[in-house]
Design a protein around this motif. Sequence first.
Motif, PDB file in Angstrom:
ATOM      1  N   ALA A  61       0.836  -1.152  -0.036  1.00 49.13           N
ATOM      2  CA  ALA A  61       0.059  -0.061  -0.103  1.00 49.13           C
ATOM      3  C   ALA A  61       0.803   1.323   0.053  1.00 49.13           C
ATOM      4  N   GLY A  62       2.223   1.218   0.370  1.00 49.56           N
ATOM      5  CA  GLY A  62       3.068   2.440   0.462  1.00 49.56           C
ATOM      6  C   GLY A  62       3.341   2.826   1.857  1.00 49.56           C
ATOM      7  N   LYS A  63       3.118   1.856   2.862  1.00 49.90           N
ATOM      8  CA  LYS A  63       3.552   2.179   4.154  1.00 49.90           C
ATOM      9  C   LYS A  63       4.938   2.672   4.577  1.00 49.90           C
ATOM     10  N   SER A  64       5.952   1.846   3.765  1.00 49.45           N
ATOM     11  CA  SER A  64       7.264   2.465   3.984  1.00 49.45           C
ATOM     12  C   SER A  64       7.566   3.663   3.343  1.00 49.45           C
ATOM     13  N   VAL A  65       6.891   3.968   2.318  1.00 44.82           N
ATOM     14  CA  VAL A  65       7.225   5.297   1.498  1.00 44.82           C
ATOM     15  C   VAL A  65       6.388   6.168   2.439  1.00 44.82           C
ATOM     16  N   LEU A  66       5.530   6.131   3.011  1.00 42.48           N
ATOM     17  CA  LEU A  66       4.810   7.132   3.809  1.00 42.48           C
ATOM     18  C   LEU A  66       5.732   7.374   5.080  1.00 42.48           C
ATOM     19  N   ALA A  67       6.245   6.293   5.609  1.00 39.64           N
ATOM     20  CA  ALA A  67       6.976   6.473   6.920  1.00 39.64           C
ATOM     21  C   ALA A  67       8.482   7.331   6.235  1.00 39.64           C
ATOM     22  N   THR A  68       8.964   6.888   5.140  1.00 44.39           N
ATOM     23  CA  THR A  68      10.044   8.038   4.649  1.00 44.39           C
ATOM     24  C   THR A  68       9.790   9.431   4.534  1.00 44.39           C
ATOM     25  N   MET A  69       8.318   9.744   4.027  1.00 43.26           N
ATOM     26  CA  MET A  69       7.825  11.127   3.747  1.00 43.26           C
ATOM     27  C   MET A  69       7.628  11.691   4.788  1.00 43.26           C
ATOM     28  N   LEU A  70       7.019  10.996   5.949  1.00 45.00           N
ATOM     29  CA  LEU A  70       6.467  11.916   7.034  1.00 45.00           C
ATOM     30  C   LEU A  70       7.602  12.810   7.662  1.00 45.00           C
ATOM     31  N   GLY A  71       8.684  12.391   8.106  1.00 42.10           N
ATOM     32  CA  GLY A  71       9.536  13.209   8.921  1.00 42.10           C
ATOM     33  C   GLY A  71       9.998  14.406   7.929  1.00 42.10           C
ATOM     34  N   PRO A  72      10.521  14.570   6.963  1.00 41.34           N
ATOM     35  CA  PRO A  72      10.808  15.727   6.116  1.00 41.34           C
ATOM     36  C   PRO A  72       9.572  16.856   5.895  1.00 41.34           C
ATOM     37  N   GLU A  73       8.345  16.055   5.830  1.00 37.25           N
ATOM     38  CA  GLU A  73       7.146  16.843   5.451  1.00 37.25           C
ATOM     39  C   GLU A  73       6.675  17.579   6.829  1.00 37.25           C
ATOM     40  N   VAL A  74       6.943  17.264   8.102  1.00 34.08           N
ATOM     41  CA  VAL A  74       6.650  17.880   9.298  1.00 34.08           C
ATOM     42  C   VAL A  74       7.877  18.712   9.778  1.00 34.08           C
ATOM     43  N   TYR A  75       8.956  18.040   9.750  1.00 37.76           N
ATOM     44  CA  TYR A  75      10.056  18.659  10.430  1.00 37.76           C
ATOM     45  C   TYR A  75      11.060  19.262   9.652  1.00 37.76           C
ATOM     46  N   GLY A  76      11.199  19.094   8.167  1.00 39.54           N
ATOM     47  CA  GLY A  76      12.020  19.717   7.118  1.00 39.54           C
ATOM     48  C   GLY A  76      13.134  18.685   7.108  1.00 39.54           C
ATOM     49  N   LYS A  77      13.955  18.956   6.225  1.00 40.47           N
ATOM     50  CA  LYS A  77      15.211  18.141   5.808  1.00 40.47           C
ATOM     51  C   LYS A  77      16.183  18.250   6.930  1.00 40.47           C
ATOM     52  N   ARG A  78      17.167  17.322   6.911  1.00 40.16           N
ATOM     53  CA  ARG A  78      18.014  17.227   8.044  1.00 40.16           C
ATOM     54  C   ARG A  78      18.796  18.402   8.003  1.00 40.16           C
ATOM     55  N   ASP A  79      19.475  19.192   6.591  1.00 38.41           N
ATOM     56  CA  ASP A  79      20.200  20.246   6.684  1.00 38.41           C
ATOM     57  C   ASP A  79      19.445  21.394   7.329  1.00 38.41           C
ATOM     58  N   SER A  80      18.405  21.415   7.422  1.00 45.16           N
ATOM     59  CA  SER A  80      17.443  22.334   7.923  1.00 45.16           C
ATOM     60  C   SER A  80      17.169  22.487   9.386  1.00 45.16           C
ATOM     61  N   TRP A  81      17.653  21.369  10.054  1.00 49.02           N
ATOM     62  CA  TRP A  81      17.387  21.217  11.710  1.00 49.02           C
ATOM     63  C   TRP A  81      18.603  22.119  12.382  1.00 49.02           C
ATOM     64  N   GLN A  82      17.891  22.548  13.403  1.00 52.96           N
ATOM     65  CA  GLN A  82      18.817  23.278  14.290  1.00 52.96           C
ATOM     66  C   GLN A  82      19.935  22.467  14.783  1.00 52.96           C
ATOM     67  N   SER A  83      21.176  23.119  15.080  1.00 50.51           N
ATOM     68  CA  SER A  83      22.490  22.084  15.381  1.00 50.51           C
ATOM     69  C   SER A  83      22.111  21.417  17.007  1.00 50.51           C
ATOM     70  N   GLY A  84      22.276  20.271  16.808  1.00 52.45           N
ATOM     71  CA  GLY A  84      22.355  19.459  17.910  1.00 52.45           C
ATOM     72  C   GLY A  84      21.055  18.811  18.303  1.00 52.45           C
ATOM     73  N   THR A  85      20.103  18.827  17.159  1.00 55.40           N
ATOM     74  CA  THR A  85      18.649  18.342  17.480  1.00 55.40           C
ATOM     75  C   THR A  85      18.361  17.153  16.498  1.00 55.40           C
ATOM     76  N   THR A  86      17.561  16.416  17.031  1.00 52.23           N
ATOM     77  CA  THR A  86      16.954  15.426  16.044  1.00 52.23           C
ATOM     78  C   THR A  86      15.632  15.230  16.341  1.00 52.23           C
ATOM     79  N   PRO A  87      14.659  16.032  15.550  1.00 50.32           N
ATOM     80  CA  PRO A  87      13.323  16.067  16.097  1.00 50.32           C
ATOM     81  C   PRO A  87      12.554  14.589  15.542  1.00 50.32           C
ATOM     82  N   TYR A  88      13.013  13.840  14.634  1.00 50.74           N
ATOM     83  CA  TYR A  88      12.396  12.464  14.736  1.00 50.74           C
ATOM     84  C   TYR A  88      13.503  11.387  14.121  1.00 50.74           C
ATOM     85  N   VAL A  89      13.220  10.131  14.375  1.00 57.16           N
ATOM     86  CA  VAL A  89      13.848   9.030  13.984  1.00 57.16           C
ATOM     87  C   VAL A  89      13.007   8.036  13.413  1.00 57.16           C
TER      88      VAL A  89
END
Length: 347
Positions: A47-75
Motif C-alpha cells: 500500500a505504500g507504508k514504508s514510502v509514507l514512513a520515509t515521507m513523513l519526517g521531512p514533511e513535518v520537520y524539514g530536511k536534515r540540513d535545516s534542523w537546528q544544530s544538536g537536534t534530532t526531531p524525529y527518527v
Amino acid sequence: MNQQAKDKAVSSIYLHAPLKRALNQCKGFAELAEPGSIGTCVGPSGAGKSVLATMLGPEVYGKRDSWQSGTTPYVVVTADNPDRGYFSTKELTRSILSELDDPFRTPPWQLEAKGLERRLAEAVQIAEVSSLRNCTEPMMRAVIESIGPQKRLSLIIVDEANMLALSTRNRVPTDYLEGLRILGKKAGCKVLLFGTVELLLLGGYSAQFNRSEIRIHLNRMCCDDKAGREEFASFLVKMSEKWNVDPSVVVKNVAHMYDWTYGVPGEVEKRLKLAAIRSAGSSKAITWDDIRSSRPSREEIDRIRMEADIVQSVIDDVPLTIQQAKAIQRKRRPSMGAKRVNTGVAA
C-alpha cells in the motif's frame, strides 16, 4: 541509501488520494498528539507504508540540513529484527539510540563537532558503561530518555511494526507496545507504528491499548466510482513513465490492471517492473504481452484481495468472515496460538 538519495526518492513519489489522505492524518498525529501517544498506520502489503514512513519526517520537520544544530526531531527505525524468530525489543531500542548519535559508537571528535559532547557524556554516565556491546536494554532506554528531550526528539517512526506480533510464549505483544509508550512519554515524544493487519489485531490483547491507540488507514486505490477510476488511471500513467512503458498500453487495459492488483500501488509497480525485466536486452519497447505475462496467479490475486479486505473490515469494525479469520490464523506463528485474539468472526 544516503539522505540525498532518500530526498530524491521522496520528491518523485506520486501522491495519489489514499496516500495523501494518510499523510495528512500522520502529520496531524505528529503535530497534535501528546508525548507518549501511540499511533498506528495500517494497510495491506504494497500500500505504500514504508514510502509514507520515509515521507513523513521531512514533511513535518524539514530536511536534515535545516534542523537546528544538536537536534534530532524525529527518527525512523525498522522492526525487522527478529531474534531466533521472535521480535527483539533490545534491537529496536539499539536502532533508536543509533539514530540519536549513539554515544557508545560515535567518536568523541564527532560528538564535539555536533556540539553534543557534554550532554552525551552525561547520558553515558547514566548508563555507567563505555560500549554499546556491554549495554543492557534498560541502560539504553535510560540514555534515550535522557537525551531525547535535549535533542528535542518529537517523533519515533517504526516501520514493519507488525513484527511486534512475533512474541515469545511468555510475552504478550502489548508488552512491547506499552514499553514503547512509556519510552515515548519519558523521552518527550510520540510513537507512530507502520504495519499490516497483524498490527491492528494487537488491540485484541489490551483494552487499554484499544482506547489509547490512534488508527490511520492507508487504503488501496478503489475503482468504485468515476473519481476512483480516474485516480487509478493517473497512477498507471505515472508508473508507466517510470518504467518506460507507453502509457496508452496500460490505460487501455485499466480493468485488467485493477483486477490483477486490486488497486494496491506496490502490486502495480511490481507488474511493470517484472515486464521491464522480461523485455530487458531486447530492442523493442515493453508491450502489453510483456505485462500480461507478468500478471499474478489467481491464488496470488486472491491473497492480495483477502489482505486488503481484512484491513478494511478491521478498520471499519466489521466482524471478519470465517474465511478471513482462517486466513489470519494461517499467517500467525504457532507460538501465538495460545494467545487471545479478538477477530470478531461472523457466523
